[in-house]
Design a protein around this motif. Structure first.
Motif, PDB file in Angstrom:
ATOM      1  N   GLN A   3      84.961  89.505  68.166  1.00 12.41           N
ATOM      2  CA  GLN A   3      84.516  88.959  66.891  1.00 12.41           C
ATOM      3  C   GLN A   3      82.998  89.027  66.822  1.00 12.41           C
ATOM      4  OE1 GLN A   3      85.784  84.969  66.056  1.00 12.41           O
ATOM      5  NE2 GLN A   3      85.490  85.246  63.891  1.00 12.41           N
ATOM      6  N   LEU A   4      82.492  89.447  65.692  1.00 13.26           N
ATOM      7  CA  LEU A   4      81.067  89.572  65.475  1.00 13.26           C
ATOM      8  C   LEU A   4      80.467  88.218  65.137  1.00 13.26           C
ATOM      9  CD1 LEU A   4      78.595  91.475  65.052  1.00 13.26           C
ATOM     10  CD2 LEU A   4      79.281  91.585  62.649  1.00 13.26           C
ATOM     11  N   GLY A   5      79.301  87.936  65.694  1.00 15.79           N
ATOM     12  CA  GLY A   5      78.547  86.738  65.347  1.00 15.79           C
ATOM     13  C   GLY A   5      77.187  87.149  64.800  1.00 15.79           C
ATOM     14  N   VAL A   6      76.737  86.453  63.770  1.00 15.51           N
ATOM     15  CA  VAL A   6      75.480  86.783  63.104  1.00 15.51           C
ATOM     16  C   VAL A   6      74.596  85.542  63.101  1.00 15.51           C
ATOM     17  CG1 VAL A   6      74.432  87.532  60.928  1.00 15.51           C
ATOM     18  CG2 VAL A   6      76.644  88.446  61.621  1.00 15.51           C
ATOM     19  N   ILE A   7      73.329  85.732  63.435  1.00 18.01           N
ATOM     20  CA  ILE A   7      72.346  84.651  63.349  1.00 18.01           C
ATOM     21  C   ILE A   7      71.365  85.015  62.248  1.00 18.01           C
ATOM     22  CG2 ILE A   7      70.503  83.412  64.543  1.00 18.01           C
ATOM     23  CD1 ILE A   7      71.974  84.087  67.161  1.00 18.01           C
ATOM     24  N   ILE A   8      71.154  84.081  61.330  1.00 11.28           N
ATOM     25  CA  ILE A   8      70.218  84.296  60.224  1.00 11.28           C
ATOM     26  C   ILE A   8      69.076  83.297  60.382  1.00 11.28           C
ATOM     27  CG2 ILE A   8      69.885  84.242  57.727  1.00 11.28           C
ATOM     28  CD1 ILE A   8      72.880  84.892  57.431  1.00 11.28           C
ATOM     29  N   LEU A   9      67.849  83.798  60.353  1.00  9.18           N
ATOM     30  CA  LEU A   9      66.659  82.952  60.392  1.00  9.18           C
ATOM     31  C   LEU A   9      66.144  82.824  58.966  1.00  9.18           C
ATOM     32  CD1 LEU A   9      64.906  84.557  63.481  1.00  9.18           C
ATOM     33  CD2 LEU A   9      66.480  82.608  63.433  1.00  9.18           C
ATOM     34  N   ALA A  10      66.219  81.616  58.405  1.00  9.63           N
ATOM     35  CA  ALA A  10      65.886  81.411  56.995  1.00  9.63           C
ATOM     36  C   ALA A  10      64.589  80.621  56.860  1.00  9.63           C
ATOM     37  CB  ALA A  10      67.018  80.671  56.297  1.00  9.63           C
ATOM     38  N   HIS A  11      63.628  81.257  56.238  1.00  4.01           N
ATOM     39  CA  HIS A  11      62.345  80.605  56.022  1.00  4.01           C
ATOM     40  C   HIS A  11      62.011  80.470  54.543  1.00  4.01           C
ATOM     41  CE1 HIS A  11      62.136  82.180  60.161  1.00  4.01           C
ATOM     42  NE2 HIS A  11      61.689  80.965  60.374  1.00  4.01           N
ATOM     43  N   GLU A  12      62.751  81.158  53.706  1.00  9.32           N
ATOM     44  CA  GLU A  12      62.591  81.060  52.249  1.00  9.32           C
ATOM     45  C   GLU A  12      63.757  81.794  51.588  1.00  9.32           C
ATOM     46  OE1 GLU A  12      59.487  84.749  51.707  1.00  9.32           O
ATOM     47  OE2 GLU A  12      58.680  82.743  51.833  1.00  9.32           O
ATOM     48  N   HIS A  13      63.826  81.731  50.274  1.00  9.53           N
ATOM     49  CA  HIS A  13      64.852  82.429  49.482  1.00  9.53           C
ATOM     50  C   HIS A  13      66.274  82.075  49.940  1.00  9.53           C
ATOM     51  CE1 HIS A  13      61.593  84.679  47.753  1.00  9.53           C
ATOM     52  NE2 HIS A  13      61.234  85.121  48.954  1.00  9.53           N
ATOM     53  N   VAL A  17      70.094  83.864  51.343  1.00 11.41           N
ATOM     54  CA  VAL A  17      70.743  83.510  52.614  1.00 11.41           C
ATOM     55  C   VAL A  17      72.205  83.159  52.362  1.00 11.41           C
ATOM     56  CG1 VAL A  17      70.756  81.853  54.519  1.00 11.41           C
ATOM     57  CG2 VAL A  17      68.584  82.755  53.671  1.00 11.41           C
ATOM     58  N   VAL A  18      72.459  82.382  51.313  1.00  6.68           N
ATOM     59  CA  VAL A  18      73.836  82.026  50.957  1.00  6.68           C
ATOM     60  C   VAL A  18      74.640  83.288  50.648  1.00  6.68           C
ATOM     61  CG1 VAL A  18      75.275  80.871  49.227  1.00  6.68           C
ATOM     62  CG2 VAL A  18      73.275  79.704  50.147  1.00  6.68           C
ATOM     63  N   ASP A  19      74.062  84.207  49.881  1.00  2.00           N
ATOM     64  CA  ASP A  19      74.759  85.456  49.547  1.00  2.00           C
ATOM     65  C   ASP A  19      75.070  86.269  50.809  1.00  2.00           C
ATOM     66  OD1 ASP A  19      74.608  84.809  46.868  1.00  2.00           O
ATOM     67  OD2 ASP A  19      72.876  86.100  46.472  1.00  2.00           O
ATOM     68  N   ALA A  20      74.075  86.421  51.684  1.00  2.00           N
ATOM     69  CA  ALA A  20      74.272  87.212  52.907  1.00  2.00           C
ATOM     70  C   ALA A  20      75.314  86.566  53.822  1.00  2.00           C
ATOM     71  CB  ALA A  20      72.950  87.370  53.647  1.00  2.00           C
ATOM     72  N   HIS A  34      69.574  79.314  61.038  1.00  2.00           N
ATOM     73  CA  HIS A  34      68.418  78.458  61.304  1.00  2.00           C
ATOM     74  C   HIS A  34      67.675  78.318  59.989  1.00  2.00           C
ATOM     75  CE1 HIS A  34      64.378  77.220  62.332  1.00  2.00           C
ATOM     76  NE2 HIS A  34      63.965  78.294  61.695  1.00  2.00           N
ATOM     77  N   ILE A  35      67.361  77.097  59.595  1.00  2.00           N
ATOM     78  CA  ILE A  35      66.608  76.845  58.370  1.00  2.00           C
ATOM     79  C   ILE A  35      65.315  76.146  58.758  1.00  2.00           C
ATOM     80  CG2 ILE A  35      66.599  75.720  56.131  1.00  2.00           C
ATOM     81  CD1 ILE A  35      69.715  75.739  56.408  1.00  2.00           C
ATOM     82  N   LEU A  44      68.996  72.759  50.176  1.00  2.00           N
ATOM     83  CA  LEU A  44      70.050  73.080  51.128  1.00  2.00           C
ATOM     84  C   LEU A  44      71.458  72.909  50.572  1.00  2.00           C
ATOM     85  CD1 LEU A  44      68.609  71.375  54.326  1.00  2.00           C
ATOM     86  CD2 LEU A  44      68.357  73.731  53.593  1.00  2.00           C
ATOM     87  N   GLU A  45      71.588  72.490  49.322  1.00  2.00           N
ATOM     88  CA  GLU A  45      72.900  72.170  48.760  1.00  2.00           C
ATOM     89  C   GLU A  45      73.879  73.341  48.843  1.00  2.00           C
ATOM     90  OE1 GLU A  45      72.056  70.808  44.836  1.00  2.00           O
ATOM     91  OE2 GLU A  45      71.069  68.989  45.544  1.00  2.00           O
ATOM     92  N   GLY A  46      73.427  74.539  48.518  1.00  2.00           N
ATOM     93  CA  GLY A  46      74.306  75.712  48.552  1.00  2.00           C
ATOM     94  C   GLY A  46      74.833  75.986  49.953  1.00  2.00           C
ATOM     95  N   LEU A  47      73.971  75.845  50.941  1.00  2.00           N
ATOM     96  CA  LEU A  47      74.394  76.081  52.322  1.00  2.00           C
ATOM     97  C   LEU A  47      75.340  74.993  52.819  1.00  2.00           C
ATOM     98  CD1 LEU A  47      71.095  77.384  53.894  1.00  2.00           C
ATOM     99  CD2 LEU A  47      73.213  78.644  53.609  1.00  2.00           C
ATOM    100  N   ILE A  48      75.081  73.761  52.434  1.00  2.00           N
ATOM    101  CA  ILE A  48      75.967  72.663  52.851  1.00  2.00           C
ATOM    102  C   ILE A  48      77.349  72.845  52.231  1.00  2.00           C
ATOM    103  CG2 ILE A  48      76.347  70.173  52.670  1.00  2.00           C
ATOM    104  CD1 ILE A  48      73.245  69.905  52.956  1.00  2.00           C
TER     105      ILE A  48
END
Length: 66
Positions: A3-13, A17-20, A34-35, A44-48
């Motif tokens: 299974q593939l795992g992806v780490i996203i580093l979010a500093h803006e936009h 991030v939600v779309d990706a 990571h935010i 953060l509402e969309g991510l939550i």
């Protein structure tokens, strides 16, 4: 099965991030995001919401990045 795992580093936009993250999750990957702590909690509402829908999504503890 691998299974593939992806780490996203979010500093803006966070909308991007939600779309990706949604694309990866729908493909069956595990996603951890990571935010940067400088992003206001109100953004953060969309991510939550996404985290409630997708059990394969994890949010790391927030830290300030320099």
């Amino acid at each position: 099965m691998t299974q593939l795992g992806v780490i996203i580093l979010a500093h803006e936009h966070l909308e991007r991030v939600v779309d990706a993250a949604s694309i990866w999750l729908r493909s069956g990957a595990l996603v951890e995001i990571h935010i940067d702590a400088r992003i206001p909690k109100t953004q953060l509402e969309g991510l939550i919401l996404l985290q409630r829908i997708w059990p394969g999504l994890a949010l790391t503890p927030r830290r300030r990045c320099d």
